[in-house]
Motif scaffolding. Structure first.
Motif, PDB file in Angstrom:
ATOM      1  N   HIS A   1     -31.936-101.240 -37.097  1.00 16.33           N
ATOM      2  CA  HIS A   1     -32.930-101.088 -37.931  1.00 16.33           C
ATOM      3  C   HIS A   1     -33.504 -99.604 -38.072  1.00 16.33           C
ATOM      4  O   HIS A   1     -33.863 -99.199 -36.967  1.00 16.33           O
ATOM      5  CB  HIS A   1     -34.010-102.044 -37.596  1.00 16.33           C
ATOM      6  N   ASP A   2     -33.656 -98.950 -39.279  1.00 18.38           N
ATOM      7  CA  ASP A   2     -34.050 -97.599 -39.350  1.00 18.38           C
ATOM      8  C   ASP A   2     -35.285 -97.107 -39.889  1.00 18.38           C
ATOM      9  O   ASP A   2     -35.589 -96.029 -40.129  1.00 18.38           O
ATOM     10  CB  ASP A   2     -32.763 -96.817 -40.000  1.00 18.38           C
ATOM     11  N   HIS A   3     -36.163 -98.389 -40.240  1.00 16.16           N
ATOM     12  CA  HIS A   3     -37.341 -97.759 -40.620  1.00 16.16           C
ATOM     13  C   HIS A   3     -38.380 -98.917 -40.461  1.00 16.16           C
ATOM     14  O   HIS A   3     -38.102-100.228 -40.106  1.00 16.16           O
ATOM     15  CB  HIS A   3     -37.139 -97.860 -42.393  1.00 16.16           C
ATOM     16  N   HIS A   4     -39.846 -98.510 -40.376  1.00 16.10           N
ATOM     17  CA  HIS A   4     -40.872 -99.338 -40.352  1.00 16.10           C
ATOM     18  C   HIS A   4     -41.072-100.162 -41.565  1.00 16.10           C
ATOM     19  O   HIS A   4     -41.271 -99.718 -42.466  1.00 16.10           O
ATOM     20  CB  HIS A   4     -42.220 -98.844 -39.890  1.00 16.10           C
ATOM     21  N   ASN A   5     -40.972-101.430 -41.390  1.00 18.09           N
ATOM     22  CA  ASN A   5     -41.174-102.326 -42.754  1.00 18.09           C
ATOM     23  C   ASN A   5     -42.411-102.111 -43.396  1.00 18.09           C
ATOM     24  O   ASN A   5     -42.616-102.230 -44.652  1.00 18.09           O
ATOM     25  CB  ASN A   5     -40.979-103.814 -42.279  1.00 18.09           C
ATOM     26  N   ALA A   6     -43.544-101.687 -42.797  1.00 21.57           N
ATOM     27  CA  ALA A   6     -44.918-101.610 -43.404  1.00 21.57           C
ATOM     28  C   ALA A   6     -44.997-100.601 -44.229  1.00 21.57           C
ATOM     29  O   ALA A   6     -45.585-100.569 -45.208  1.00 21.57           O
ATOM     30  CB  ALA A   6     -46.144-101.707 -42.365  1.00 21.57           C
ATOM     31  N   ASN A   7     -44.281 -99.393 -43.793  1.00 25.71           N
ATOM     32  CA  ASN A   7     -44.587 -98.211 -44.592  1.00 25.71           C
ATOM     33  C   ASN A   7     -43.237 -97.224 -44.825  1.00 25.71           C
ATOM     34  O   ASN A   7     -43.357 -96.228 -45.396  1.00 25.71           O
ATOM     35  CB  ASN A   7     -45.294 -97.104 -43.891  1.00 25.71           C
ATOM     36  N   GLY A   8     -42.224 -97.767 -44.476  1.00 22.89           N
ATOM     37  CA  GLY A   8     -40.932 -97.114 -44.968  1.00 22.89           C
ATOM     38  C   GLY A   8     -40.572 -96.013 -43.936  1.00 22.89           C
ATOM     39  O   GLY A   8     -39.515 -95.472 -44.110  1.00 22.89           O
ATOM     40  N   ASN A   9     -41.471 -95.484 -42.912  1.00 27.52           N
ATOM     41  CA  ASN A   9     -40.970 -94.406 -42.231  1.00 27.52           C
ATOM     42  C   ASN A   9     -39.970 -94.752 -41.389  1.00 27.52           C
ATOM     43  O   ASN A   9     -39.728 -95.868 -40.836  1.00 27.52           O
ATOM     44  CB  ASN A   9     -42.408 -94.231 -41.459  1.00 27.52           C
ATOM     45  N   PRO A  10     -39.276 -93.589 -41.022  1.00 28.83           N
ATOM     46  CA  PRO A  10     -38.109 -93.711 -40.014  1.00 28.83           C
ATOM     47  C   PRO A  10     -38.239 -94.334 -38.661  1.00 28.83           C
ATOM     48  O   PRO A  10     -39.365 -93.919 -38.150  1.00 28.83           O
ATOM     49  CB  PRO A  10     -37.321 -92.392 -40.086  1.00 28.83           C
ATOM     50  N   THR A  11     -37.441 -94.970 -37.925  1.00 34.32           N
ATOM     51  CA  THR A  11     -37.610 -95.316 -36.766  1.00 34.32           C
ATOM     52  C   THR A  11     -35.935 -95.780 -36.130  1.00 34.32           C
ATOM     53  O   THR A  11     -35.006 -95.125 -36.873  1.00 34.32           O
ATOM     54  CB  THR A  11     -38.528 -96.678 -36.574  1.00 34.32           C
ATOM     55  N   GLY A  12     -35.884 -96.455 -35.247  1.00 33.26           N
ATOM     56  CA  GLY A  12     -34.619 -96.649 -34.782  1.00 33.26           C
ATOM     57  C   GLY A  12     -34.780 -96.755 -33.170  1.00 33.26           C
ATOM     58  O   GLY A  12     -35.611 -97.441 -32.711  1.00 33.26           O
ATOM     59  N   TRP A  13     -33.461 -96.053 -32.470  1.00 39.45           N
ATOM     60  CA  TRP A  13     -33.593 -96.365 -31.124  1.00 39.45           C
ATOM     61  C   TRP A  13     -34.155 -94.721 -30.551  1.00 39.45           C
ATOM     62  O   TRP A  13     -34.074 -94.181 -31.294  1.00 39.45           O
ATOM     63  CB  TRP A  13     -32.182 -96.798 -30.376  1.00 39.45           C
ATOM     64  N   PHE A  14     -34.683 -94.917 -29.468  1.00 39.04           N
ATOM     65  CA  PHE A  14     -35.369 -93.830 -28.664  1.00 39.04           C
ATOM     66  C   PHE A  14     -34.821 -92.779 -27.988  1.00 39.04           C
ATOM     67  O   PHE A  14     -34.167 -93.469 -26.892  1.00 39.04           O
ATOM     68  CB  PHE A  14     -36.802 -94.339 -27.979  1.00 39.04           C
ATOM     69  N   LEU A  15     -34.643 -91.782 -28.144  1.00 41.45           N
ATOM     70  CA  LEU A  15     -33.589 -90.732 -27.446  1.00 41.45           C
ATOM     71  C   LEU A  15     -33.713 -90.851 -26.064  1.00 41.45           C
ATOM     72  O   LEU A  15     -32.583 -91.177 -25.187  1.00 41.45           O
ATOM     73  CB  LEU A  15     -33.861 -89.582 -27.897  1.00 41.45           C
ATOM     74  N   PRO A  16     -34.822 -90.685 -25.225  1.00 33.48           N
ATOM     75  CA  PRO A  16     -34.743 -90.732 -23.820  1.00 33.48           C
ATOM     76  C   PRO A  16     -34.419 -92.102 -23.089  1.00 33.48           C
ATOM     77  O   PRO A  16     -33.875 -92.087 -21.932  1.00 33.48           O
ATOM     78  CB  PRO A  16     -36.043 -90.090 -23.326  1.00 33.48           C
ATOM     79  N   GLU A  17     -34.632 -93.044 -24.070  1.00 34.52           N
ATOM     80  CA  GLU A  17     -34.279 -94.393 -23.457  1.00 34.52           C
ATOM     81  C   GLU A  17     -33.015 -94.757 -23.262  1.00 34.52           C
ATOM     82  O   GLU A  17     -32.425 -95.799 -22.680  1.00 34.52           O
ATOM     83  CB  GLU A  17     -35.172 -95.169 -24.183  1.00 34.52           C
ATOM     84  N   PHE A  18     -32.055 -94.131 -24.023  1.00 37.60           N
ATOM     85  CA  PHE A  18     -30.617 -94.129 -23.943  1.00 37.60           C
ATOM     86  C   PHE A  18     -30.028 -92.780 -23.168  1.00 37.60           C
ATOM     87  O   PHE A  18     -29.355 -93.056 -22.368  1.00 37.60           O
ATOM     88  CB  PHE A  18     -29.813 -94.070 -25.225  1.00 37.60           C
ATOM     89  N   ALA A  19     -30.679 -91.742 -23.161  1.00 35.65           N
ATOM     90  CA  ALA A  19     -30.365 -90.505 -22.592  1.00 35.65           C
ATOM     91  C   ALA A  19     -30.214 -90.662 -20.985  1.00 35.65           C
ATOM     92  O   ALA A  19     -29.186 -90.467 -20.155  1.00 35.65           O
ATOM     93  CB  ALA A  19     -30.905 -89.366 -23.148  1.00 35.65           C
ATOM     94  N   HIS A  20     -31.286 -91.141 -20.600  1.00 36.19           N
ATOM     95  CA  HIS A  20     -31.743 -91.073 -19.257  1.00 36.19           C
ATOM     96  C   HIS A  20     -30.731 -92.292 -18.470  1.00 36.19           C
ATOM     97  O   HIS A  20     -30.370 -92.164 -17.403  1.00 36.19           O
ATOM     98  CB  HIS A  20     -33.165 -91.166 -18.879  1.00 36.19           C
ATOM     99  N   PRO A  21     -30.773 -93.623 -18.983  1.00 42.41           N
ATOM    100  CA  PRO A  21     -30.031 -94.564 -18.555  1.00 42.41           C
ATOM    101  C   PRO A  21     -28.357 -94.239 -18.269  1.00 42.41           C
ATOM    102  O   PRO A  21     -27.836 -94.362 -17.387  1.00 42.41           O
ATOM    103  CB  PRO A  21     -30.325 -95.651 -19.192  1.00 42.41           C
ATOM    104  N   TRP A  22     -28.093 -93.397 -19.589  1.00 42.88           N
ATOM    105  CA  TRP A  22     -26.578 -92.973 -19.557  1.00 42.88           C
ATOM    106  C   TRP A  22     -26.222 -92.019 -18.501  1.00 42.88           C
ATOM    107  O   TRP A  22     -25.369 -91.982 -17.946  1.00 42.88           O
ATOM    108  CB  TRP A  22     -26.422 -92.622 -21.140  1.00 42.88           C
TER     109      TRP A  22
END
Length: 234
Positions: free
Chosen positions: A12-33
């Motif tokens: 999912h790439d956007h906030h439904n309420a305003n259309g602004n971009p979202t997705g997965w959060f960089l450090p939350e994949f980078a650090h576990p990886w």
């Protein structure tokens, strides 16, 4: 042979309420990886497969974080060609743990994704660790045991707090507040003494046994990776 971990990203790439971009959060994949990749085999999946959207705001927010920036520059193939989640449902026996990366995206798709919920149940029944960080624990809210009991009932968990959501000024557009939802399904919600402080909780699915690993926020991402290794006996 190295243990195999299924890593799940949002589609999912956007906030439904305003259309602004979202997705997965960089450090939350980078650090576990960074913690996991040399000791486990990682398979990356998402509901839609293909390219999983990286929240552009997380790139800017963590531009001074060396681990995140190195990951961003060198590992792009990990999130541009993900496996479709429905293609791994029949392959649970191949894996030793499942881990959900945070970001606001999971609040919109993985929260209610039937394929994801069936995967979580299958891992829990097999007593394989289920893990998530920040907004990632939203994926467990609707998960149940085979008897229909909420998977998190009686478990101690953490996740992005109401106060942290207020501080990033996104509470008003969220589909729900994660802290409230975790409490609603009978989990015991705990958090760090200070907002944005590291908090990793390892608990159990009361009815089934098996580890539930949750981290509160980006600062907790590396700790979740380490807790997964510990749960795998590494």
């Amino acid at each position: 042979m190295a243990p195999k971990v299924l890593v799940v990203l949002t589609s999912h790439d956007h906030h439904n309420a305003n259309g602004n971009p979202t997705g997965w959060f960089l450090p939350e994949f980078a650090h576990p990886w960074d913690v996991l990749h040399s000791k486990t085999e990682l398979v990356i999946a998402s509901p839609a497969g293909g390219k999983a959207p990286l929240d552009p705001g997380s790139i800017e927010m963590f531009k001074e974080d060396a681990v995140s920036q190195k990951f961003l520059k060198e590992q792009e193939s990990l999130w541009t060609n993900t496996v479709k989640l429905s293609d791994v449902v029949s392959r649970v026996s191949e894996f030793d743990a499942i881990f959900y990366v945070g970001g606001h995206g999971p609040m919109y798709d993985l929260y209610s994704d039937k394929t994801s919920l069936s995967l979580i149940q299958a891992f829990a029944v097999a007593k394989k660790p289920v893990a998530a960080v920040c907004h990632g624990p939203a994926v467990f809210v609707n998960a149940t045991t085979p008897s229909g009991t909420a998977l998190l009932k009686g478990a101690e968990v953490t996740g992005f707090s109401n106060l942290e959501e207020d501080q990033v000024q996104l509470s008003s557009i969220m589909p729900f507040m994660l802290e409230d939802e975790l409490k609603r399904v009978g989990a015991t919600y705990v958090k760090a003494e200070q907002p944005w402080g590291e908090k990793v909780v390892v608990s159990q699915v009361a009815e089934l046994g098996g580890a539930v690993i949750t981290g509160q926020n980006p600062a907790s991402a590396g700790g979740v990776g380490k807790a997964i290794l510990t749960a795998l006996g590494l």
